[in-house]
Design a protein around this motif. Structure first.
Motif, PDB file in Angstrom:
ATOM      1  N   ILE A  99       5.626  -2.354  11.033  1.00 31.35           N
ATOM      2  CA  ILE A  99       6.501  -3.160  10.166  1.00 31.35           C
ATOM      3  C   ILE A  99       5.890  -4.543   9.953  1.00 31.35           C
ATOM      4  O   ILE A  99       5.859  -5.051   8.831  1.00 31.35           O
ATOM      5  CB  ILE A  99       7.922  -3.247  10.765  1.00 31.35           C
ATOM      6  CG1 ILE A  99       8.596  -1.872  10.716  1.00 31.35           C
ATOM      7  CG2 ILE A  99       8.763  -4.300  10.045  1.00 31.35           C
ATOM      8  CD1 ILE A  99       9.863  -1.757  11.536  1.00 31.35           C
ATOM      9  N   ASP A 100       5.362  -5.140  11.027  1.00 32.26           N
ATOM     10  CA  ASP A 100       4.724  -6.453  10.916  1.00 32.26           C
ATOM     11  C   ASP A 100       3.528  -6.407   9.970  1.00 32.26           C
ATOM     12  O   ASP A 100       3.343  -7.300   9.140  1.00 32.26           O
ATOM     13  CB  ASP A 100       4.266  -6.948  12.292  1.00 32.26           C
ATOM     14  CG  ASP A 100       5.431  -7.261  13.227  1.00 32.26           C
ATOM     15  OD1 ASP A 100       6.589  -7.329  12.749  1.00 32.26           O
ATOM     16  OD2 ASP A 100       5.180  -7.429  14.438  1.00 32.26           O
ATOM     17  N   VAL A 101       2.716  -5.366  10.086  1.00 30.58           N
ATOM     18  CA  VAL A 101       1.548  -5.211   9.213  1.00 30.58           C
ATOM     19  C   VAL A 101       1.990  -5.059   7.756  1.00 30.58           C
ATOM     20  O   VAL A 101       1.421  -5.680   6.854  1.00 30.58           O
ATOM     21  CB  VAL A 101       0.695  -4.001   9.660  1.00 30.58           C
ATOM     22  CG1 VAL A 101      -0.275  -3.561   8.579  1.00 30.58           C
ATOM     23  CG2 VAL A 101      -0.052  -4.327  10.949  1.00 30.58           C
ATOM     24  N   LEU A 102       3.006  -4.255   7.525  1.00 32.05           N
ATOM     25  CA  LEU A 102       3.486  -4.056   6.154  1.00 32.05           C
ATOM     26  C   LEU A 102       4.053  -5.352   5.568  1.00 32.05           C
ATOM     27  O   LEU A 102       3.848  -5.643   4.385  1.00 32.05           O
ATOM     28  CB  LEU A 102       4.509  -2.922   6.100  1.00 32.05           C
ATOM     29  CG  LEU A 102       3.936  -1.524   6.379  1.00 32.05           C
ATOM     30  CD1 LEU A 102       5.053  -0.483   6.431  1.00 32.05           C
ATOM     31  CD2 LEU A 102       2.889  -1.140   5.360  1.00 32.05           C
ATOM     32  N   GLU A 103       4.739  -6.139   6.388  1.00 37.14           N
ATOM     33  CA  GLU A 103       5.233  -7.442   5.921  1.00 37.14           C
ATOM     34  C   GLU A 103       4.064  -8.349   5.527  1.00 37.14           C
ATOM     35  O   GLU A 103       4.123  -9.055   4.521  1.00 37.14           O
ATOM     36  CB  GLU A 103       6.079  -8.116   7.002  1.00 37.14           C
ATOM     37  CG  GLU A 103       7.441  -7.497   7.169  1.00 37.14           C
ATOM     38  CD  GLU A 103       8.237  -8.114   8.318  1.00 37.14           C
ATOM     39  OE1 GLU A 103       7.756  -9.083   8.962  1.00 37.14           O
ATOM     40  OE2 GLU A 103       9.348  -7.623   8.584  1.00 37.14           O
ATOM     41  N   ARG A 104       3.007  -8.292   6.304  1.00 28.92           N
ATOM     42  CA  ARG A 104       1.831  -9.108   5.979  1.00 28.92           C
ATOM     43  C   ARG A 104       1.178  -8.637   4.683  1.00 28.92           C
ATOM     44  O   ARG A 104       0.776  -9.442   3.845  1.00 28.92           O
ATOM     45  CB  ARG A 104       0.822  -9.048   7.128  1.00 28.92           C
ATOM     46  CG  ARG A 104      -0.370  -9.941   6.882  1.00 28.92           C
ATOM     47  CD  ARG A 104      -1.198 -10.078   8.098  1.00 28.92           C
ATOM     48  NE  ARG A 104      -2.317 -10.961   7.866  1.00 28.92           N
ATOM     49  CZ  ARG A 104      -3.353 -11.021   8.657  1.00 28.92           C
ATOM     50  NH1 ARG A 104      -3.404 -10.283   9.751  1.00 28.92           N
ATOM     51  NH2 ARG A 104      -4.356 -11.842   8.393  1.00 28.92           N
ATOM     52  N   LEU A 106       2.645  -7.261   2.251  1.00 24.57           N
ATOM     53  CA  LEU A 106       3.537  -7.741   1.186  1.00 24.57           C
ATOM     54  C   LEU A 106       3.285  -9.217   0.884  1.00 24.57           C
ATOM     55  O   LEU A 106       3.160  -9.604  -0.278  1.00 24.57           O
ATOM     56  CB  LEU A 106       5.004  -7.554   1.587  1.00 24.57           C
ATOM     57  CG  LEU A 106       5.615  -6.191   1.335  1.00 24.57           C
ATOM     58  CD1 LEU A 106       6.940  -6.049   2.075  1.00 24.57           C
ATOM     59  CD2 LEU A 106       5.815  -5.969  -0.143  1.00 24.57           C
ATOM     60  N   GLU A 107       3.211 -10.032   1.934  1.00 35.45           N
ATOM     61  CA  GLU A 107       2.972 -11.470   1.749  1.00 35.45           C
ATOM     62  C   GLU A 107       1.643 -11.730   1.045  1.00 35.45           C
ATOM     63  O   GLU A 107       1.535 -12.640   0.234  1.00 35.45           O
ATOM     64  CB  GLU A 107       2.966 -12.188   3.096  1.00 35.45           C
ATOM     65  CG  GLU A 107       4.325 -12.407   3.679  1.00 35.45           C
ATOM     66  CD  GLU A 107       4.282 -13.124   5.027  1.00 35.45           C
ATOM     67  OE1 GLU A 107       3.228 -13.691   5.384  1.00 35.45           O
ATOM     68  OE2 GLU A 107       5.304 -13.096   5.725  1.00 35.45           O
ATOM     69  N   GLU A 108       0.644 -10.935   1.385  1.00 38.00           N
ATOM     70  CA  GLU A 108      -0.690 -11.104   0.792  1.00 38.00           C
ATOM     71  C   GLU A 108      -0.788 -10.433  -0.584  1.00 38.00           C
ATOM     72  O   GLU A 108      -1.842 -10.447  -1.211  1.00 38.00           O
ATOM     73  CB  GLU A 108      -1.765 -10.530   1.727  1.00 38.00           C
ATOM     74  CG  GLU A 108      -1.829 -11.202   3.081  1.00 38.00           C
ATOM     75  CD  GLU A 108      -2.480 -12.560   3.053  1.00 38.00           C
ATOM     76  OE1 GLU A 108      -3.193 -12.872   2.075  1.00 38.00           O
ATOM     77  OE2 GLU A 108      -2.285 -13.323   4.014  1.00 38.00           O
ATOM     78  N   GLN A 109       0.304  -9.809  -1.019  1.00 40.62           N
ATOM     79  CA  GLN A 109       0.388  -9.129  -2.317  1.00 40.62           C
ATOM     80  C   GLN A 109      -0.647  -8.014  -2.460  1.00 40.62           C
ATOM     81  O   GLN A 109      -1.207  -7.785  -3.525  1.00 40.62           O
ATOM     82  CB  GLN A 109       0.277 -10.124  -3.462  1.00 40.62           C
ATOM     83  CG  GLN A 109       1.410 -11.118  -3.454  1.00 40.62           C
ATOM     84  CD  GLN A 109       1.314 -12.153  -4.562  1.00 40.62           C
ATOM     85  OE1 GLN A 109       0.263 -12.387  -5.131  1.00 40.62           O
ATOM     86  NE2 GLN A 109       2.454 -12.753  -4.861  1.00 40.62           N
ATOM     87  N   ILE A 110      -0.871  -7.311  -1.349  1.00 42.16           N
ATOM     88  CA  ILE A 110      -1.764  -6.154  -1.372  1.00 42.16           C
ATOM     89  C   ILE A 110      -0.957  -4.907  -1.705  1.00 42.16           C
ATOM     90  O   ILE A 110      -1.472  -3.982  -2.318  1.00 42.16           O
ATOM     91  CB  ILE A 110      -2.506  -6.014  -0.029  1.00 42.16           C
ATOM     92  CG1 ILE A 110      -3.455  -7.204   0.136  1.00 42.16           C
ATOM     93  CG2 ILE A 110      -3.252  -4.693   0.061  1.00 42.16           C
ATOM     94  CD1 ILE A 110      -4.150  -7.279   1.463  1.00 42.16           C
ATOM     95  N   VAL A 111       0.311  -4.893  -1.302  1.00 40.98           N
ATOM     96  CA  VAL A 111       1.213  -3.798  -1.659  1.00 40.98           C
ATOM     97  C   VAL A 111       2.481  -4.377  -2.268  1.00 40.98           C
ATOM     98  O   VAL A 111       2.816  -5.540  -2.040  1.00 40.98           O
ATOM     99  CB  VAL A 111       1.583  -2.904  -0.438  1.00 40.98           C
ATOM    100  CG1 VAL A 111       0.377  -2.212   0.137  1.00 40.98           C
ATOM    101  CG2 VAL A 111       2.326  -3.697   0.632  1.00 40.98           C
ATOM    102  N   THR A 112       3.169  -3.541  -3.019  1.00 39.29           N
ATOM    103  CA  THR A 112       4.461  -3.930  -3.581  1.00 39.29           C
ATOM    104  C   THR A 112       5.555  -3.566  -2.579  1.00 39.29           C
ATOM    105  O   THR A 112       5.312  -2.823  -1.618  1.00 39.29           O
ATOM    106  CB  THR A 112       4.739  -3.190  -4.898  1.00 39.29           C
ATOM    107  OG1 THR A 112       4.839  -1.783  -4.611  1.00 39.29           O
ATOM    108  CG2 THR A 112       3.641  -3.443  -5.927  1.00 39.29           C
ATOM    109  N   GLN A 113       6.753  -4.052  -2.821  1.00 47.30           N
ATOM    110  CA  GLN A 113       7.898  -3.712  -1.967  1.00 47.30           C
ATOM    111  C   GLN A 113       8.096  -2.195  -1.943  1.00 47.30           C
ATOM    112  O   GLN A 113       8.337  -1.610  -0.895  1.00 47.30           O
ATOM    113  CB  GLN A 113       9.150  -4.412  -2.508  1.00 47.30           C
ATOM    114  CG  GLN A 113      10.362  -4.281  -1.642  1.00 47.30           C
ATOM    115  CD  GLN A 113      10.327  -5.206  -0.442  1.00 47.30           C
ATOM    116  OE1 GLN A 113       9.777  -6.288  -0.484  1.00 47.30           O
ATOM    117  NE2 GLN A 113      10.917  -4.782   0.646  1.00 47.30           N
TER     118      GLN A 113
END
Length: 155
Positions: A99-104, A106-113
């Motif tokens: 979850i922490d990695v996915l949040e990161r 998202l913040e870095e705009q590598i993946v969408t929500q």
């Protein structure tokens, strides 16, 4: 309504952004006094909200002149960031670290929500109904495969 941990986390992130240097030094007792909480609450926020998986490095010095230094890790190249995350999640990764990695990401705009939700549903404990440590090993393999795909799609 946000809880005290969320409020402290947002405050520290705002300071990081305002300084523009991606590094802050704080005194745990001063922040605790400001938010009228116990110093261990500050430790909790830092230990759970400012992790390597979320893109932070935390250093501390104990004693009277002690401080806590929080540094935001910024990557110039998204490919380097993905490589770092791949090495971080192998050979096993827990649900919370995922979850922490996915949040990161998202913040870095590598993946969408939407992509993050799909990734999490594919590697969540409900989907991977195996016993530990096998579940964390399989999660790491699937997440690594997804990350490699993202890495080459971004080039």
């Amino acid at each position: 309504m946000s809880n005290i941990s969320d409020i402290i986390e947002n405050y520290l992130k705002q300071i990081l952004q305002a300084k523009g240097k991606n590094v802050i030094e704080i005194k745990r007792s001063e922040i605790a006094d400001q938010f009228q909480c116990v110093p261990s609450q500050i430790n909790y926020v830092i230990n759970t909200r400012f992790t390597v998986e979320k893109g932070y490095i935390v250093e501390s010095k104990r004693g009277g002149g002690g401080y806590i230094r929080i540094m935001r890790v910024i990557h110039q190249d998204k490919s380097d960031l993905i490589d770092e995350i791949i090495s971080m999640v192998n050979p096993t990764v827990s649900q919370q670290k995922t979850i922490d990695v996915l949040e990161r990401l998202l913040e870095e705009q590598i993946v969408t929500q939407r992509e993050a939700k799909i990734m999490l549903s594919a590697i969540g404990r409900e989907t991977l109904a195996f016993q530990l440590p096998l579940r964390d090993e399989i999660r790491a393999r699937i997440l690594t495969s997804m990350l490699r795909t993202l890495k080459y799609l971004n080039k």
